[in-house]
Scaffold this motif. Structure first.
Motif, short mmCIF file in Angstrom:
data_model
loop_
_atom_site.label_atom_id
_atom_site.label_comp_id
_atom_site.label_asym_id
_atom_site.label_seq_id
_atom_site.Cartn_x
_atom_site.Cartn_y
_atom_site.Cartn_z
N GLY B 75 0.83 -1.19 0.00
CA GLY B 75 0.00 0.00 0.00
C GLY B 75 0.87 1.24 0.00
O GLY B 75 2.04 1.19 0.37
N THR B 76 0.29 2.34 -0.46
CA THR B 76 1.01 3.60 -0.51
C THR B 76 0.14 4.69 0.11
O THR B 76 -1.03 4.81 -0.25
CB THR B 76 1.35 3.97 -1.97
OG1 THR B 76 2.17 2.94 -2.51
CG2 THR B 76 2.08 5.31 -2.05
N LEU B 77 0.73 5.44 1.01
CA LEU B 77 -0.02 6.52 1.67
C LEU B 77 0.47 7.84 1.11
O LEU B 77 1.68 8.09 1.03
CB LEU B 77 0.22 6.45 3.18
CG LEU B 77 -0.42 7.54 4.05
CD1 LEU B 77 -1.94 7.43 4.03
CD2 LEU B 77 0.09 7.44 5.49
N ILE B 78 -0.48 8.69 0.71
CA ILE B 78 -0.11 10.01 0.19
C ILE B 78 -0.84 11.07 1.01
O ILE B 78 -2.08 11.03 1.13
CB ILE B 78 -0.46 10.15 -1.30
CG1 ILE B 78 0.22 9.02 -2.09
CG2 ILE B 78 -0.01 11.51 -1.83
CD1 ILE B 78 -0.10 9.02 -3.57
N GLU B 113 -12.57 0.25 -11.47
CA GLU B 113 -12.88 1.25 -12.48
C GLU B 113 -13.07 2.62 -11.85
O GLU B 113 -13.68 2.75 -10.79
CB GLU B 113 -14.14 0.83 -13.24
CG GLU B 113 -13.98 0.99 -14.75
CD GLU B 113 -15.21 0.51 -15.50
OE1 GLU B 113 -15.43 -0.72 -15.52
OE2 GLU B 113 -15.93 1.37 -16.04
N GLY B 114 -12.54 3.63 -12.50
CA GLY B 114 -12.73 4.99 -12.02
C GLY B 114 -11.76 5.40 -10.93
O GLY B 114 -11.73 6.56 -10.54
N VAL B 115 -10.98 4.46 -10.43
CA VAL B 115 -10.02 4.81 -9.37
C VAL B 115 -8.75 5.32 -10.04
O VAL B 115 -8.19 4.65 -10.92
CB VAL B 115 -9.72 3.58 -8.48
CG1 VAL B 115 -8.62 3.88 -7.49
CG2 VAL B 115 -11.00 3.13 -7.77
N PRO B 116 -8.27 6.51 -9.65
CA PRO B 116 -7.07 7.05 -10.30
C PRO B 116 -5.83 6.24 -9.93
O PRO B 116 -5.79 5.60 -8.88
CB PRO B 116 -6.97 8.46 -9.72
CG PRO B 116 -7.63 8.38 -8.38
CD PRO B 116 -8.75 7.38 -8.55
N SER B 117 -4.84 6.27 -10.82
CA SER B 117 -3.55 5.68 -10.46
C SER B 117 -2.85 6.66 -9.53
O SER B 117 -3.30 7.79 -9.34
CB SER B 117 -2.73 5.44 -11.72
OG SER B 117 -2.33 6.69 -12.24
N ILE B 118 -1.72 6.23 -8.97
CA ILE B 118 -1.01 7.09 -8.02
C ILE B 118 -0.56 8.40 -8.70
O ILE B 118 -0.76 9.48 -8.16
CB ILE B 118 0.18 6.34 -7.40
CG1 ILE B 118 -0.36 5.34 -6.36
CG2 ILE B 118 1.17 7.30 -6.73
CD1 ILE B 118 0.67 4.45 -5.72
#
Lengths: 646, 646
Positions: B75-78, B113-118
């Motif tokens: 996982g990546t937290l931004i 679907e619809g979820v942006p990439s990082i």
């Protein structure tokens, strides 16, 4: 047609002439050396290429032939201060030996053990500080860069000089540049208008952040403008260049004189589509102003070195503001001045539109009708012992010429009987043209250009008696052709991923063929085009291996070559199309365009499984149904025999 | 083991703790925002990575977990000034929803679907002139360059700041860096001495005109030095870096304190091999002197961004004399300061030597003996209805532990019953751990590290009754596994060229699996290693697709996943070897290392042709003969049943 093939010119043999020739060659090389010395050139390099990297070249470009006396269609002449070497490949060894006799030119038999490559030869003949020169218009930028890189990695400082054409000083009666009258290819043939195509190109330029695009490959230009010509043998192309910006498109062609009655039509057509027309050579001046429209898309495997050098000079002038991968703020900047990608037109052109595909199907029906008539003659009418390889080529051309819309052969025919079939790149000539006999195979690789498209077909025919080994090997090659032709695959696979289907039956028996399995085929353009290909070895960089897309037309041509005995190749043209979409993705398949039966007399049925037999029978049944109505009764009966169920 | 898989940590569920946790998370994020503001950082990026791009990370590196409360392994937290987003993949959606409750962190379900990439998320949240920061040691140079390139192509000026580790300001009780005691792997296991390996590396550096080589991938270092450790779960590696020049090799490791009794041995070994030892972090100072030994080989997909930035700084200082692709004399110069190629050690390590291959065969026999004992228990002894997925994993580990030379599992086991098998990346945890029943499939993907090598095997077992569809699909997957395992191919083909053999039986039925067919497997190193892989889609640049070479060990693991119903995967490890050489070239083939029977109860025999049946029978006969003597009588009888001729 196997894409490694080029073709011989006929050789006019004449002993006196031969003696004269060697003297003439010596004289010409000496003259050239004087100019080399004047210009401080250490080595002069003369390839067999036009200014566009075309596969075939017209008479004007035969500088290597003029300087060496060697008339083969492929070869490179390198002249140093005290020696000269000609590099050519296996199909020309005998011819070159003969033609180079007494000329002092050393023949380098490429591919033979111990024979240096061209760069190795240059390396051995060049010392630090030396100058290698050539007509930079006849060498691609990519090739020159690779030579430069080779020397740089060796730590050798060699200068490349590409702004001289020494041969032109000597060649007084040089033929003129070809200047055929181009014609417009109607939209009912090409399926998409010039303006739609230009729009697509400009959209792609925008995607790549490019402000201009230099286009020098002749088939790309002909495709983009929907024009055809006759400037190059077997290639219906127009000698030209293009420069495209966001708001301008210039077509640099030979006809910079006042248009006559015949060309007025095409001038009007181009002007009405906002294409500016300039003289063929004017691009070399215009390119100097490219600094205003950088970055430029330039496919360095296509753009010649002279044009590339001009672009680089301009880039250097803008060096402080815009560089080729400059380090800035601790980062490598990706603002390229030169965007070296495969020409966008090449990728567009490879994907045929639905009108082109429908036309291609018709062209293949026509081609097949001619082919079946040829087969009828070959199998039923002719006396094998009294015909030659050349007779077969002539008969095929004769039948093709009868078909409506036929324009020309799409390449010089290969007809190779028995052991000739096993010679890579074989093509018959006066010396080799063989008589057939009632046994073994004749390999026939031919094709035609029609207004409705281009064909390329190889059939390997039984001339009578076949050995069990011959039948087994034919069947192995056929199995590969069937496996590839009936492949089902997911979108995203490349030609490199498909090749094993065609080779697997051979590989399992420790056999192989040393050429690609498939090449793209143009629509009334070059019989070999990219980017699609089917070959398991990956190319480099941008040429790694193209994704197979619906609409691409590719050849399917596995083979097998038994040295000294015979060659087998079975080639169909196949078009990629969608099979279905589901949750797993988009599945693709091929449809075979070629409509000519396989050689049932050569099949070892026991080696085929039931699926393979079904494919053959279904294909033959389709061939029969499709061609029947075009044939007379005798021909129909013949066709039903050679498409019988197995 | 399917290479897309990572593994869950067990989750300790506790309601009170959960409430506390969300408050704690909010508090931590707010603290971080204060530091962001102080340092003019607009967005802070926290990946789940150590300083080496390792597949598994130790406790010290779990900054993302510390900051978000989400305990999943990927996982990546931004964090922006006013929002926070966590990106994770399908296997963690449920867990992340639970753990992120009330934290104000938005969950981004990657792949939906619809979820942006990082990068799309960054793009949407960042304006011109903003600063994106992260601990540059936890991000590869390649990733940072791709982000920078993305913004440059969009014309957006975003600064990357990689020299801060904000989490360390907040995380007071951060665990220590792992510091296990490394040990020397005897030459009877690894087959080549450290000094021979270093010689090969230096030779390759010379070939590439490199004066230095920065090596930061832990498995490459362990391979090169012939040492192993225990710094990372399931990976017997040592946290370290290396810098190698023509005459010096420095090993930067955690043990920069005085060696104790246990490490004295390895210190002596390294010193005697002229390896200098320095502290783990000292490389960040030493790299500043790299200007003296440019060009440097740096695999930018491995070297972290902090180290890369230091190299770039140095290069910039030498800018006038040596640049990254500078235009000089009208030519692009190919003297690179940074040679971004796959680590030479990675290519060496992938080709196992004959001693390693012999050892691997023994490791696989041991693994198979344990596996057959497990199968005996599973098929004959246990009550399906009373066991869970976890019980299966435990039993397998128990049997493996009994084998001599066993070190640890080579990855966290996947045991997935019925519909769990169809969940990509599924691994059981407290929530999901399912009870079996006497029907359908259980998919078991496990492996072990032994002194004699590493195993990775998937079997899909029938738990009792199977539907006709289940059997048909098992057989289709098996056909792919057999086709790849028995492939014959010419040297020069890549993994991309082989993949279609495994997928073809599925593709012909419009089915597929959404993961690679094969990955390289390390020798007592990472269970996933490159460059060899078997996947039809090409990678980019240097990672396009590696040529398959004799000595490479790869997995062969086609599968099929029917959502909501079951998953099938059959995985063997295969080693590439020469079959024969003849005039057509050098033919290669695979030998299957795995020695565990296929699931005969799941085979639909009618779908197999005679060749496929022969392969299965020959394999089973080999398995029986090889394992028999290690088993007791009952087990032997059982093995003879499950390897019966079909």
């Amino acid at each position: 047609m196997n894409e490694n093939n080029n073709y011989n010119n006929m050789i006019e043999e004449n002993t006196t002439e031969n003696n004269n020739r060697s003297d003439t060659v010596k004289k010409r090389i000496n003259e050239l050396r004087i100019f080399m010395s004047e210009k401080n050139i250490d080595v002069y390099y003369i390839p067999t290429d036009d200014f566009h990297g075309s596969e075939f070249v017209s008479e004007y470009f035969k500088a290597r032939e003029y300087m060496s006396g060697f008339t083969g269609s492929a070869g490179t002449l390198i002249i140093t201060k005290d020696s000269a070497g000609l590099f050519t490949d296996g199909r020309y060894f005998l011819q070159a030996e003969k033609e180079l006799e007494n000329t002092d030119i050393v023949l380098y038999r490429m591919g033979n053990e111990g024979v240096p490559s061209i760069v190795e030869f240059l390396d051995a003949n060049m010392e630090n500080g030396m100058v290698l020169a050539f007509d930079g218009r006849c060498v691609t930028a990519g090739f020159a860069i690779s030579v430069k890189k080779y020397f740089e990695e060796k730590g050798k400082d060699i200068s490349l000089k590409g702004d001289v054409d020494l041969v032109s000083y000597i060649w007084k009666d040089r033929p003129a540049l070809p200047d055929s009258k181009p014609y417009v290819l109607d939209e009912k043939y090409c399926g998409e208008s010039l303006s739609e195509k230009i729009d697509r190109v400009r959209k792609e330029m925008k995607n790549k952040n490019a402000k201009s695009f230099i286009l020098t490959s002749l088939d790309d230009i002909a495709w983009l403008l929907n024009i055809r010509g006759d400037d190059i043998k077997c290639s219906p192309l127009v000698l030209s260049n293009m420069l495209i910006t966001e708001d301008k498109a210039v077509f640099y062609c030979g006809s910079d004189k006042k248009p006559d009655e015949k060309t007025q039509n095409i001038y009007d057509y181009l002007h009405s589509n906002k294409i500016q027309i300039k003289g063929y050579f004017e691009i070399y001046d215009d390119i100097k102003k490219i600094g205003n429209t950088l970055p430029v898309i330039a496919d360095l495997d296509k753009v010649n070195f002279r044009l590339y050098s001009e672009i680089l000079n301009t880039v250097n002038q803008c060096y402080d503001t815009l560089t080729d991968k400059k380090i800035r703020d601790g980062f490598i900047s990706y603002h390229y001045a030169i965007i070296d990608i495969i020409n966008p037109t090449t990728n567009f052109k490879a994907v045929k539109n639905s009108i082109e595909i429908e036309n291609e199907k018709n062209a293949h029906i026509k081609d097949a009708v001619a082919y079946v008539r040829f087969l009828y003659w070959f199998k039923k009418k002719c006396d094998k012992k009294s015909i030659t390889e050349q007779d077969i080529a002539k008969k095929l051309l004769e039948e093709r010429k009868k078909m409506d819309g036929f324009i020309s052969e799409s390449f010089e025919p290969i007809v190779a009987y028995k052991e000739h079939g096993a010679i890579v790149h074989y093509s018959f000539d006066e010396y080799s043209n063989a008589h057939l006999d009632e046994k073994s195979f004749v390999l026939i690789d031919t094709g035609g250009h029609y207004l409705e498209g281009t064909t390329d077909i190889t059939r390997t025919l039984s001339c009578g008696e076949l050995s069990s080994e011959e039948k087994i090997n034919y069947t192995l090659v056929l199995k590969g052709n069937l496996a590839l032709g009936s492949a089902v695959f997911l979108e995203g696979i490349t030609g490199a991923g498909l090749d094993i289907l065609a080779r697997r039956p051979l590989w399992e028996k420790s056999l192989d063929y040393k050429h690609g399995t498939g090449h793209g085929v143009g629509y009334l353009l070059n019989v070999h085009e990219g980017p699609n290909s089917i070959r398991y070895r990956l190319g480099e960089g941008k040429n790694v291996s193209a994704v197979m897309k619906p609409g691409m037309i590719t050849s399917n041509e596995p083979g097998l070559y038994i040295t000294g005995k015979y060659g087998i190749r079975i080639e169909n043209m196949i078009v990629c199309k969608e099979k279905l979409k589901n949750d797993f993705g988009r599945f693709l398949e091929f449809e075979t365009l070629t409509m000519v039966p396989y050689e049932l007399d050569a099949i070892e049925e026991e080696l085929l499984d039931s699926t393979e037999k079904r494919f053959i029978n279904e294909y033959h049944s389709k061939v029969y149904k499709t061609l029947k109505s075009f044939l007379n009764e005798e021909e129909q009966i013949f066709l039903s025999e050679i498409t019988r169920t197995i």
